[in-house]
Design a protein around this motif. Structure first.
Motif, PDB file in Angstrom:
ATOM      1  N   SER A  17     -21.351 -27.461 -88.195  1.00 16.70           N
ATOM      2  CA  SER A  17     -20.578 -26.266 -87.850  1.00 16.70           C
ATOM      3  C   SER A  17     -21.264 -25.016 -88.376  1.00 16.70           C
ATOM      4  N   TYR A  60     -13.332 -19.168 -72.483  1.00 16.21           N
ATOM      5  CA  TYR A  60     -14.514 -19.885 -72.923  1.00 16.21           C
ATOM      6  C   TYR A  60     -15.264 -20.448 -71.722  1.00 16.21           C
ATOM      7  N   VAL A  64     -18.260 -25.171 -74.062  1.00 15.52           N
ATOM      8  CA  VAL A  64     -17.907 -25.000 -75.485  1.00 15.52           C
ATOM      9  C   VAL A  64     -16.404 -25.166 -75.737  1.00 15.52           C
ATOM     10  N   PHE A  68     -15.628 -24.523 -79.766  1.00 18.18           N
ATOM     11  CA  PHE A  68     -15.775 -23.172 -80.286  1.00 18.18           C
ATOM     12  C   PHE A  68     -14.429 -22.458 -80.258  1.00 18.18           C
ATOM     13  N   MET A  83     -17.965 -22.352 -84.590  1.00 18.91           N
ATOM     14  CA  MET A  83     -18.636 -23.334 -83.740  1.00 18.91           C
ATOM     15  C   MET A  83     -18.659 -24.677 -84.446  1.00 18.91           C
ATOM     16  N   ASP A  90     -26.810 -26.070 -77.838  1.00 16.82           N
ATOM     17  CA  ASP A  90     -26.193 -24.815 -78.275  1.00 16.82           C
ATOM     18  C   ASP A  90     -27.222 -23.873 -78.914  1.00 16.82           C
TER      19      ASP A  90
END
Length: 127
Positions: A17, A60, A64, A68, A83, A90
């Motif tokens: 993350s 979004y 994602v 996210f 994230m 990504d």
């Protein structure tokens, strides 16, 4: 006018993350819808996430969703992108952007709507 500065990028392993933050100058931050875009090497810049002026509406890109989360703090003039479950795909330079249009009901996913851009922050996800 607003100036935007991103931070929080870095190198992370797949599944990890990162939290990106965008700090905005000016006293009218709440008047701007905000968005995150990204550009991977050799690819065009693409929409990632957007948030309305009040923060109540978010959008979004499909790739994602559920990983996210975009949020904003109008008192602190910041917009963040959390994230999770990051994937090598990504990997990109992530840009924060501000849309000065105060009539639009939904935050735009179109680059041309965003008049102000940060310098970008690199996110690299290793496999």
């Amino acid at each position: 006018q607003v100036q935007l500065v991103e931070s929080g990028g870095g190198l992370v392993q797949a599944g990890g993350s990162l939290r990106l933050s965008c700090a905005a100058s000016g006293r009218t931050f709440g008047a701007y819808a905000m968005a995150w875009f990204r550009q991977a090497p050799g690819k065009e810049r693409e929409f990632v996430a957007a948030i309305s002026r009040s923060g109540t509406t978010t959008r979004y890109v499909d790739s994602v969703k559920s990983r996210f989360t975009v949020s904003r703090d109008n008192a602190k003039n910041t917009v963040d992108l959390q994230m999770n479950s990051l994937k090598p795909e990504d990997t990109a330079v992530y840009y924060c952007a501000a849309d000065p249009n105060t009539v639009r009901q939904l935050p735009s996913i179109t680059q041309s709507s965003y008049h102000y851009w940060g310098q970008g922050t690199q996110v690299t996800v290793s496999s």
